[in-house]
Design an enzyme around this catalytic site. Structure first.
Site, mmCIF file in Angstrom:
data_model
loop_
_atom_site.group_PDB
_atom_site.id
_atom_site.type_symbol
_atom_site.label_atom_id
_atom_site.label_comp_id
_atom_site.label_asym_id
_atom_site.label_seq_id
_atom_site.Cartn_x
_atom_site.Cartn_y
_atom_site.Cartn_z
ATOM 1 N N ASP A 120 26.508 100.214 55.352
ATOM 2 C CA ASP A 120 25.831 101.485 55.645
ATOM 3 C C ASP A 120 25.452 101.457 57.115
ATOM 4 O O ASP A 120 24.603 100.663 57.533
ATOM 5 C CB ASP A 120 24.592 101.641 54.768
ATOM 6 C CG ASP A 120 23.912 102.998 54.920
ATOM 7 O OD1 ASP A 120 24.230 103.720 55.892
ATOM 8 O OD2 ASP A 120 23.058 103.339 54.083
ATOM 9 N N GLU A 178 29.581 103.556 54.725
ATOM 10 C CA GLU A 178 28.697 104.692 54.465
ATOM 11 C C GLU A 178 28.058 105.208 55.755
ATOM 12 O O GLU A 178 27.671 104.433 56.627
ATOM 13 C CB GLU A 178 27.597 104.266 53.484
ATOM 14 C CG GLU A 178 26.602 105.367 53.149
ATOM 15 C CD GLU A 178 25.569 104.912 52.130
ATOM 16 O OE1 GLU A 178 24.461 105.477 52.128
ATOM 17 O OE2 GLU A 178 25.869 103.991 51.336
ATOM 18 N N GLU A 184 23.951 111.361 51.072
ATOM 19 C CA GLU A 184 22.502 111.370 50.908
ATOM 20 C C GLU A 184 21.817 112.498 51.667
ATOM 21 O O GLU A 184 20.709 112.900 51.311
ATOM 22 C CB GLU A 184 21.906 110.027 51.338
ATOM 23 C CG GLU A 184 22.002 109.729 52.818
ATOM 24 C CD GLU A 184 21.284 108.447 53.187
ATOM 25 O OE1 GLU A 184 20.040 108.419 53.144
ATOM 26 O OE2 GLU A 184 21.974 107.463 53.509
ATOM 27 N N HIS A 216 23.760 108.017 45.167
ATOM 28 C CA HIS A 216 22.830 107.363 46.078
ATOM 29 C C HIS A 216 21.471 107.279 45.401
ATOM 30 O O HIS A 216 21.093 108.150 44.625
ATOM 31 C CB HIS A 216 22.747 108.200 47.361
ATOM 32 C CG HIS A 216 21.870 107.642 48.429
ATOM 33 N ND1 HIS A 216 20.517 107.891 48.499
ATOM 34 C CD2 HIS A 216 22.163 106.874 49.507
ATOM 35 C CE1 HIS A 216 20.020 107.310 49.567
ATOM 36 N NE2 HIS A 216 20.982 106.671 50.194
#
Length: 381
Positions: A209, A235, A261, A310
């Site tokens: 991420d 991500e 998200e 998420h």
């Protein structure tokens, strides 16, 4: 069956110092909210959220939760001032008609996103909880049935300072049944790759991420190197507004690009999916609600894109909602497990959720299958 009361509980709960306080000690000017460079978002040193309790004339209660990691009072004001008057005296079992009614209240003002969407999500989750209790069925049954009885998970983050410590923590998670981890990085290509290599050496499947930290050139460099390493997914590599950049990046990489998200609605996801700007959709039920999360999953299925929900720092109610949604989506490879919030989430539940670093058991009791301990949550602040 009619709604007679809507009560909101903005929470700021203490948690494990490893997952919150330790990450903030190097910020000497820290106030209630602070940033953690290179990430730009605000963070809190407590677990902040908004719980919503909807009560009906027969005494049945439904619980919802908004993902509000900073400023839960803002979302509370929207529920109290804008949504509650539209909810009173309504039949909570008409969940989708209520969703249409509530989303229309501020639609022409552009308020299908941001705090309004967070407030809508909390109310929607509570309505599904009520509908399930009224029917005597778990929420996933109302959504059409569960594809799985356990939801596979990955560990989100290794919040320690060095790669040696991250490796040790990864091995500890392996001993507890974990097979996959997502590293929270974005600190530069070489540093990120060094951390990836150290953790991947444990045998865990590793995702990255990047927290929107890279420009396209940097993300391409990182992504190509991750391709060579067989990374699981990448991500949030670019600025969350950059649909074109994500499309170009996704086309250039073998490693799947994961996004979701920051997106709140099927309308936002539709654009990203049509543009092929993501390979793995990550709606967060604490920001979308259950109704919209399922709509997003249907649109993703049309584009043959899997959905890996998420889950951020929400507590037990939104975690349960996410598990129900994850169980009811066909192409659902994995759900996010947050080690820090999990014990806090269970601390406010009378029936704790079971599972963790490897998988979650899907609740089978009516509604969400969880109940909140009011006394515990108020005393914990």
């Amino acid at each position: 069956m009619k709604i007679v009361d809507v009560t909101t509980f903005p929470l700021k709960l203490r948690g494990d110092d490893v997952y919150l306080g330790a990450a903030t000690r190097d910020n000497p000017e820290k106030s209630d909210y602070y940033t953690r460079p290179p990430w730009r978002s605000l963070y809190s040193d407590r677990y902040e959220t908004l719980l919503v309790r909807i009560t009906c004339d027969d005494g049945t209660e439904g619980w919802g939760e908004a993902l509000a990691p900073v400023g839960p009072e803002i979302v509370q004001a929207i529920v109290d001032r804008l949504l509650t008057p539209a909810l009173l005296k309504q039949d909570p079992r008409r969940v989708r008609p209520m969703w249409t009614r509530l989303t229309g209240l501020m639609r022409e003002r552009g308020h299908l996103v941001g705090h309004q969407a967070d407030a809508l999500a909390a109310v929607d989750i509570a309505l599904w909880d009520l509908a399930g209790k009224a029917a005597g069925l778990p929420v996933h049954a109302l959504l059409g049935g569960a594809y799985r009885d356990t939801v596979p998970t990955y560990v989100s983050g290794l919040p320690v300072a060095t790669d040696a410590e991250r490796t040790a923590l990864a091995r500890n998670w392996i001993a507890q049944g974990a097979t996959s981890v997502k590293l929270h990085l974005g600190r530069g290509v070489e540093e990120d790759l060094a951390t990836f290599d150290a953790v991947a050496a444990t045998g865990m499947r590793v995702a990255v991420d990047a927290h929107w930290a890279y420009d396209l050139a940097g993300a391409l460099r990182l992504g190509k190197a991750l391709d060579a390493r067989g990374a699981w997914f990448l991500e949030a590599p670019l600025a969350p507004e950059d649909v074109d950049g994500h499309r170009e990046l996704a086309a250039a990489l073998v490693t799947p690009v994961a996004v979701g998200e920051t997106l709140r609605s099927r309308f936002e996801f539709k654009l990203w999916l049509q543009e092929r700007a993501l390979d793995l959709a990550q709606p967060d039920v604490g920001r979308t609600g259950i109704t919209e999360a399922m709509a997003i999953a249907e649109i993703a299925s049309v584009h043959h894109v899997p959905v890996a929900p998420h889950h951020s720092v929400g507590l037990g109610v939104v975690l349960a909602a996410g598990i129900h949604v994850a169980a009811a989506i066909e192409a659902m490879p994995v759900f996010e497990f947050q080690p820090g919030p999990f014990p806090v989430a269970n601390r406010i539940l009378t029936r704790p959720l079971t599972g963790g670093p490897g998988s979650f058991h899907v609740p089978t009791a009516p509604g969400l299958g969880v109940d909140v301990d009011i006394t515990a949550l108020l005393e914990d602040q």
